[in-house]
Design a protein around this motif. Sequence first.
Motif, PDB file in Angstrom:
ATOM      1  N   ALA A 198       0.844  -1.199   0.000  1.00 39.89           N
ATOM      2  CA  ALA A 198       0.000   0.000   0.000  1.00 39.89           C
ATOM      3  C   ALA A 198       0.878   1.248   0.000  1.00 39.89           C
ATOM      4  O   ALA A 198       0.574   2.228  -0.687  1.00 39.89           O
ATOM      5  N   LEU A 199       1.974   1.215   0.762  1.00 46.16           N
ATOM      6  CA  LEU A 199       2.877   2.370   0.804  1.00 46.16           C
ATOM      7  C   LEU A 199       3.528   2.576  -0.554  1.00 46.16           C
ATOM      8  O   LEU A 199       3.610   3.701  -1.056  1.00 46.16           O
ATOM      9  N   SER A 223       1.443   4.274  -3.155  1.00 41.33           N
ATOM     10  CA  SER A 223       1.207   5.716  -3.081  1.00 41.33           C
ATOM     11  C   SER A 223       2.525   6.462  -2.936  1.00 41.33           C
ATOM     12  O   SER A 223       2.624   7.423  -2.186  1.00 41.33           O
ATOM     13  N   GLY A 224       3.529   5.991  -3.619  1.00 43.48           N
ATOM     14  CA  GLY A 224       4.767   6.745  -3.722  1.00 43.48           C
ATOM     15  C   GLY A 224       5.761   6.501  -2.618  1.00 43.48           C
ATOM     16  O   GLY A 224       6.743   7.227  -2.502  1.00 43.48           O
ATOM     17  N   GLN A 273       3.417  13.389  -6.223  1.00 42.21           N
ATOM     18  CA  GLN A 273       2.127  12.725  -6.398  1.00 42.21           C
ATOM     19  C   GLN A 273       2.261  11.227  -6.113  1.00 42.21           C
ATOM     20  O   GLN A 273       3.265  10.624  -6.455  1.00 42.21           O
ATOM     21  N   PRO A 274       1.283  10.666  -5.502  1.00 45.14           N
ATOM     22  CA  PRO A 274       1.325   9.213  -5.347  1.00 45.14           C
ATOM     23  C   PRO A 274       1.175   8.559  -6.715  1.00 45.14           C
ATOM     24  O   PRO A 274       0.494   9.091  -7.594  1.00 45.14           O
ATOM     25  N   LYS A 312      -3.083   4.848  -8.348  1.00 44.11           N
ATOM     26  CA  LYS A 312      -3.427   3.514  -7.821  1.00 44.11           C
ATOM     27  C   LYS A 312      -4.223   2.764  -8.878  1.00 44.11           C
ATOM     28  O   LYS A 312      -5.441   2.766  -8.877  1.00 44.11           O
TER      29      LYS A 312
END
Lengths: 553, 315
Positions: free
Chosen positions: A233-234, A237-238, A262-263, A266
């Motif tokens: 998950a980390l 988002s970058g 920016q992430p 997804k």
Amino acid sequence: MTLARGETPILSNISFEASPGEWILLVGRNGAGKSTLLDALAGIAVPLSGEILCRGEGDEPVRPTYLPQAPERLLFATPAAEEFAASLRLPSAEVRNRWSEWVAPRLAPLGLGHLRPDDLPSRLSTGMQRKFVYAMALARPGQVLLCDEPTSGLDAASRAEILDEIERFVEQGGLAITALHDLDEALFRATRVLALADGRIAFDGTPQAFVERALPLAEAGVPVPPSVRLALALAASGGPAPSLCRPRDLAAKLLEAPATGQPAEKAAPPAHAQARFGTTGEADEASAACGAAAASHEGAMATPVTPRKADFHPALRWLIVTALTIAIALVHRPWGDLAAVIVTLALLCVLRAAVRTTLRLTWTWASFAALACAVSGLQLGPPFHARWAFHPAAAQHTLLEVVPYWCFLQLGQLALARFSSLQFAALAHRALARLVPRRQRLVVSWFGALVTRFIPAVDAIYREQWYAYRVRCQNAGRAVTTSRLLVDVANVIAPFVIRMLRFGETTADAMEARRLFEVPPPSALLPEWRVRGKDAGLMAIAAAGLALLVWTR
Amino acid sequence: MSEFQWNRLTQNPSAQTARPPAIAWRHLFVTPHGAAKPVLCDVSGEVPAGCVVALVGPNGAGKTTFFRALVGLARFEGELAVHGEAWQTARWRVQMGFQPPAASFVGQTVEEEIAVSIAARATHLREREPDGRALEGEIRDWMRTVGLSVPLNRPVDALSGGEMAKLAIAGALASGADVLLMDETQAELDPDARAAMRSLFRRLAQTGRTVLLVTHDMDDVLAADAVMVVKDGSMSAPMSPRDFFYGDNGQAPCDDLGFEPPYLIRAARHIRDATGADFAPLTEQEFVEGWRRAVAGQVLDARARRDADSVEHLV
């Protein structure tokens, strides 16, 4: 190797090598074949093709120690000292004498230090029984330790202690192969991960590489632990790319490498999104999942399930089978036997009895018949008789005597089949409606339902216990032979009875909690009571059969 | 009890109205069958409808005994109310999941098992028992509610662990229960199946059902609305999972009581300690978003520290 569960192959063309000092984690969904693979490695199951080679140091054969799922099954229901004695292959008096020196130090770290030699481990709670079995197996492990879900059902402290024990075993030069769901801690300690998916090895490498390749693996159907889900998950988002690190190191890494701009978009977040639900904003997701479930549900339901279609009128069917049974019992002539066999065969065909069951019953009957004929026709010779002889006439006479029993077995099959236990209960309840007061009627019908329901359960528990006995013998380095089994019969029967009682107790509790003893068995489940054309046909066949039987008499 | 704000926890708006709690117990003493003295002494508490509550505690603390009392399998003294009615008249609304689920099934197929529960409800509520098509339709509805997609005539022994757990829940719901007591029913499931059960519990709670879980899995606690600790015959007041794992002033009840926090919590605590930020995520999503804000320097905003209980303003 190719491995099968029952008759369906589930793992094909699996190859790997493992050497001492390795700790291999087997990862995969339920049903991926982890337990089947462990069974084969332990020598309990035989692969369909391929082989398992063990090369020990010198001439000593490699002995595996196997702890299958629900290891409490392995207990013999004897006092603690006897259990240890059986595992260590020592006299129990010696184990008792040196209890505080040998055994207590093994039990204490798992919170079982209070156990005395005469305590019955099978009286402990399930979690404690599991810990006891682990302490026992690790007291004298073989060169290879195979564990299936060693941490399941244990509290945090015991989980850590079990992992410590396995680590110690590996450090001392053992080879450990463990199937695990709770990977968060084990990934730091193991040396290698084998992931199973779609009947093959999807990944084979270090835990570090496993975490780094987690995203494609998760997409391929390999379950990933919570720590890896967080890393994914980390990363999505970058954040930093997934790698194996302790919580402290992850925190440090996150603090030092701030999110870059920016992430990353997804694009369809991986499995973790569905696997967990949060406090906000996931209601839609849950309902979406619900919708998907409902959709697949519709799909499954679209295939027509044959409803309770009454092939024949159940009562008529039962009457016919009973009448023919009585008629056959009254005939004792060779021609009568022939007629009985013909009538039974006709009924088996018309009522479409399962061929497999029919053959199995025929085999049972044939073994019995052969034995009976031998007993009546054979003259054994000294010291029982003057000389050896065989009297064919006596044997033939016996054969004719036992022919009707084949018919009875088959008719019994026809009388019993196709009634579920609940239908049976509903039937009994309806039949007794005018005769017995409500309360007693409910007790009788539910009792009948439970008795018929638990015959398959007894069978399943017995097979489980037999499996556990073989594992236990294997762990102690003993072959399962007929003579050993005769000595050990209590070690199979006693735990079997205990498990049966526990199972029955849970059933009684569940029924009491649901207050089912106050509820009439649902009569909606009963088949329709309507006489149709084919019932008339069945009656005609039965009448012809009865006439034939009477005529031969 | 009174200081705990149940309605702040539930996502179900209907739970916030002035309905009586799903289950309330006052001065309850529970003695299991065959025991001389009570295992639970003078416990009081309540759970409103539409909540998922996790009960945690060491083995032998009395969690199962509490559940057994609620379904009439253990003797108890004290007051017990179900949806505001006396337990004796409303006990059919409370059902318990047993371990192993296979031992609690009386039907041989999925259809039979749910049909038994429907018959039980019809008897207890003096309804007419559905027949034929209506029965089949209702059975399918319950299967859809719990997301069980197998053929109706599948034998119960041929189901996987997750399917068995769902069937047990479908049976409980079909028998008219809306308070479900799950006694470690997820312990033997694989992580995917456990996650599916968690989202099922959430969906049930959103439709007004109440779920009480006994669990050792801290991921279940993360996903619950509240957690209660049962220890030494007493029961703690309900806590939010955030309070349980992060505590008010650095001292988290989770550690004091000897539970091991999950990986996510441990990593978050290190970040919290290092930055002094009010960073208390419970899900991966909250973790990621909270971290992104934290590194953007927003956490040190004074406003953030005022309400130590919540990160809603962060995420």
